[in-house]
Design an enzyme around this catalytic site. Structure first.
Site, PDB file in Angstrom:
ATOM      1  N   HIS A   1     162.022  39.061  57.272  1.00 49.90           N
ATOM      2  CA  HIS A   1     161.917  40.192  58.200  1.00 49.90           C
ATOM      3  C   HIS A   1     162.866  39.984  59.377  1.00 49.90           C
ATOM      4  O   HIS A   1     162.463  39.658  60.498  1.00 49.90           O
ATOM      5  CB  HIS A   1     160.471  40.353  58.679  1.00 49.90           C
ATOM      6  CG  HIS A   1     159.555  40.883  57.630  1.00 49.90           C
ATOM      7  ND1 HIS A   1     158.693  40.072  56.909  1.00 49.90           N
ATOM      8  CD2 HIS A   1     159.373  42.143  57.144  1.00 49.90           C
ATOM      9  CE1 HIS A   1     158.013  40.806  56.047  1.00 49.90           C
ATOM     10  NE2 HIS A   1     158.401  42.070  56.161  1.00 49.90           N
TER      11      HIS A   1
ATOM     12  N   HIS B   1     162.093  49.500  62.144  1.00 56.48           N
ATOM     13  CA  HIS B   1     160.763  49.459  61.522  1.00 56.48           C
ATOM     14  C   HIS B   1     160.145  48.066  61.489  1.00 56.48           C
ATOM     15  O   HIS B   1     158.936  47.939  61.263  1.00 56.48           O
ATOM     16  CB  HIS B   1     160.825  50.034  60.098  1.00 56.48           C
ATOM     17  CG  HIS B   1     161.266  49.055  59.054  1.00 56.48           C
ATOM     18  ND1 HIS B   1     162.590  48.720  58.856  1.00 56.48           N
ATOM     19  CD2 HIS B   1     160.557  48.329  58.154  1.00 56.48           C
ATOM     20  CE1 HIS B   1     162.668  47.843  57.873  1.00 56.48           C
ATOM     21  NE2 HIS B   1     161.453  47.581  57.429  1.00 56.48           N
TER      22      HIS B   1
ATOM     23  N   GLN C   1     156.138  37.345  41.629  1.00 53.61           N
ATOM     24  CA  GLN C   1     157.110  38.433  41.702  1.00 53.61           C
ATOM     25  C   GLN C   1     156.898  39.455  40.589  1.00 53.61           C
ATOM     26  O   GLN C   1     157.024  40.664  40.809  1.00 53.61           O
ATOM     27  CB  GLN C   1     158.534  37.865  41.636  1.00 53.61           C
ATOM     28  CG  GLN C   1     158.927  37.058  42.858  1.00 53.61           C
ATOM     29  CD  GLN C   1     158.765  37.843  44.145  1.00 53.61           C
ATOM     30  OE1 GLN C   1     159.338  38.914  44.317  1.00 53.61           O
ATOM     31  NE2 GLN C   1     157.961  37.318  45.058  1.00 53.61           N
TER      32      GLN C   1
END
Length: 733
Positions: free
Chosen positions: A462, A502, A666
């Site tokens: 992030h 965001h 995943q």
């Protein structure tokens, strides 16, 4: 008129009409009563023990199945009251007869002790009423056993039989035992709910005892006793026949209701059969229920020939359509019902429960009054925009692939310039001349994007590069679909700001972690979409800063719409609301098919979904890029797991760097989260380009991780086998 209608229906066999609507014939009532009940024809017991249990509960318990029904209480009262009155009467008769010397002392003691004993015994089961489950399980056996004792008393209590047993002729008074048999038999049927098998067994035992006592006792062998016996015999036989008939009717009624309830539950369970995955909101289920009701009304309407009734049914269908659309467009229910697929891994299910289920958020509807030019009509700036100070003559030629090349590599831009968010923001504002629309200075917008990028931390995943990559992915969805013909300048600006902001200030921890650890961010935002609210607040805090407020010249209406759009888009990236957002969008797009981008509320929902899909867009990128991003997000999860270990907390699913199977995690993420989302998104966009590059690549990436998962499992199995073999060799030595 009615006779003509009946003739018409009788002469029309059930066939499929031109429109596939079934026409029905009148069914004979006698045929309708002939239910195919799965019971033993002799013993009247259901073949399925589970159904037998349900039948007993249906008879004895109330709807909650936690206490006896009022009907059962009433029947118990009647039975015990009847038995008590008969016993008390026999005691009184015995006392009077004994006082008048018409009853011997031995007979008196026998009658007195038997009646008192039966009274006490009959009330032994009543304390179990407090535990209905045990009462229902044993009450039939108890009353059958009690009946054998009572009937034996009534048979032996006859003065001739009793005189023979105790070898005396003193007692002349004979208590009315046959009256007791009749009275007891009537109430016994009700307390055991006309159970044919129990009544049959108890009656046969009583009749056998009656015959044996009569034949074995010479004193009882007389015409009066035989007359009384045949009266009892006829009564008992009629009781058995009536019990069999009554129980059969009871079971017919129960079976009809049981089948109806089971079919209803099955229809409720399968009412979401058109939804491909196992996660759906109650809104979707309600709309599907409306569709089924409407279909039923159409079928009924095809049978009805009365014009006024048919018109009312058609009006009901119109009203139902209105209700359906109101459900779809109104406030969405927050509850998400999870029915995982059979092949869903338990750890994937736990991971989803921890991270993708939370509360919902909705906005009031509002129509947009914006009439600016759309992205499709934008004209790129003719003057070349050069980032010469980064050492590349035309970085613009690389950036021109934004929104066009699906696997655009933001890492190249970052590695070349050391920046990402600020580069993309400046480039797009200059390319589409958005500064002119905002009436903002270039220095102001440049400073804003630089400050926005500085707000991102050095997180593995992030970070600013992730935000820039999300913007590119979102622009690809817009430019490669019909959305480009519907979005205005103000919409594009909202998309750019929401994508680049965001995840600003992201601490590289999940909402769940922050809430569980009472973090100050969670406290500030009341545990609701914690990070997303923080990202929105930080973005608008920057926009309110003097010198970099690029929105300061907007009108109040445009500023309100811009702010509302950006906030809603960022809030849609809350993965704890994933299934609620997915279900809401799927309802509007697939079930109702009434999404209208010209309506402001719908536009916000569409743009929010675009950002949400872009937020996990790395899962659909070329395998090299996707694998790189996957390793980064896993590292960020592992760092959170390390913190949880240090604090002595339970490690969140797939956050333990020692035990986590990365290919498995995943594959589960793509299969359960990404694939359903991208399928409905592509269904809405109807863009061959997006489907070809995004959805197809997503499926390839799923195959990639699934193959790795199988290979890893094979290697583990081989190592385990070798370890076991080595252990056996060492043990044998």
């Amino acid at each position: 008129m009615n006779s003509n209608r009946s003739e018409y229906l009788k002469n029309n066999h059930p066939v499929e009409g031109a429109e596939g609507i079934r026409k029905y014939t009148v069914i004979n009532q006698d045929d309708a009563d002939k239910l195919n009940i799965p019971v033993d024809p002799n013993l009247l017991k259901f073949y399925d023990q589970g159904v037998n249990g349900s039948y007993i509960k249906h008879l004895c318990l109330d709807k909650s199945e936690k206490c006896l029904s009022e009907e059962m209480y009433g029947k118990l009262l009647i039975f015990h009251l009847n038995l008590s009155l008969v016993c008390i009467c026999y005691i009184i008769f015995s006392v009077i007869a004994y006082s008048d010397n018409n009853l011997s002392q031995s007979h008196f003691i026998f009658h007195l002790s038997c009646n008192i004993g039966m009274l006490l015994l009959s009330f032994c089961l009543l304390p179990l009423i407090k535990n209905p489950e045990i009462f229902v399980k044993y009450h039939k056996r108890f009353y059958a056993g009690l009946s054998v004792i009572v009937y034996f008393y009534y048979v032996i209590g006859n003065k001739h039989v009793l005189n023979s047993i105790i070898n005396t002729d003193i007692s002349e008074y004979n208590l009315p035992m046959n009256l007791g048999i009749i009275a007891y038999s009537i109430t016994l049927r009700y307390v055991i709910y006309h159970n044919f098998l129990s009544i049959l067994i108890v009656s046969l035992i009583m009749l056998s005892a009656y015959i044996s006592a009569t034949l074995a006792s010479p004193k009882a062998y007389n015409l009066n006793n035989f007359n009384e016996f045949f009266i009892v015999l006829i009564f008992i036989v009629l009781q058995i026949i009536d019990t069999q008939h009554t129980e059969l009717n009871q079971k017919k009624s129960f079976w009809a209701q049981f089948q109806y309830e089971r079919s209803y539950k099955t229809s409720i369970t399968n009412r979401d059969e058109d939804i491909v995955d196992g996660f759906h909101t109650e809104t979707e289920l309600l709309i599907q229920a409306c569709d089924k009701i409407k279909k039923t009304l159409k079928q009924v309407c095809s049978v009805i020939i009365f014009k006024d009734i048919k018109e009312k049914l058609k009006l009901a269908q119109v009203e139902l359509d209105h209700v359906k659309h109101q459900i779809g467009k109104g406030g969405y229910l927050k509850e998400v019902k999870i029915e995982p697929r059979v092949d869903m891994d338990p750890e994937d299910q736990e991971f989803i429960s921890q991270n993708y289920l939370e509360v919902s958020y909705a906005t009031p509807p509002e129509r947009s009054a914006i009439t600016e030019v759309t992205l499709f009509e934008f004209k790129d700036r003719e003057q070349t925009f050069i980032f010469s100070h980064y050492g590349i003559d035309k970085l613009e030629s690389v950036l021109s692939q934004l929104g066009k090349n699906w696997s655009f590599d933001i890492w190249f831009v970052h590695d070349t310039t050391g920046h990402s968010v600020s580069i993309l923001g400046k480039y797009l504002f200059e390319k589409w001349q958005l500064n002119n629309f905002l009436n903002a200075e270039s220095l102001c917008t440049d400073e804003f994007f630089e400050r926005l990028e500085a707000g991102y931390g050095k997180n593995p995943y992030h970070n600013a590069c992730h935000a820039a990559d999300v913007l590119h992915t979102q622009l690809f969805f817009i430019s490669q679909s019909s959305l480009s013909k519907s979005l205005t300048q103000i919409d594009i600006i909202a998309c750019i700001i929401s994508a680049l902001g965001h995840d600003i200030g992201h601490p590289a921890l999940t909402n769940r972690f922050l809430v569980n650890n009472r973090d100050k961010i969670a406290v500030r935002y009341n545990d609701s979409s914690v990070l997303e609210n923080m990202h929105s607040a930080k973005t608008f805090k920057l926009l309110a800063t003097e010198g970099i407020n690029i929105f300061k010249n907007l009108t109040i209406d445009d500023w309100v719409k811009m702010r509302k759009t950006i906030i809603e888009m960022i809030l849609e990236t809350d993965m704890s609301r994933h299934f609620e957002i997915l279900g809401k969008f799927r309802t509007r797009v697939q079930t109702l098919s009434n999404m209208d981008i010209s309506i402001f509320e719908d536009k916000c929902q569409i743009l929010g979904m675009a950002l949400k899909c872009a937020d996990i867009g790395h899962s659909a990128k070329d395998i090299d890029l996707h694998e790189k991003w996957s390793m980064l997000v896993c590292e960020e999860f592992f760092r959170q797991g390390d913190i949880e270990k240090e604090r002595g907390q339970a490690v969140s699913m797939y956050c333990d760097r020692v035990t986590t199977d990365i290919p498995k995690s995943q594959a589960g993420f793509i299969k359960n989260i990404c694939l359903p989302l991208y399928e409905i998104w592509c269904f809405y966009l109807k863009s061959e380009t997006v489907e070809k590059f995004a959805l197809e690549q997503l499926k390839k990436n799923l195959e990639f991780w699934s193959h790795k998962k199988k290979r890893r499992a094979t290697v583990k199995e081989d190592l385990r086998s070798k370890a076991d073999a080595l252990k056996r060799i060492q043990t044998s030595k």
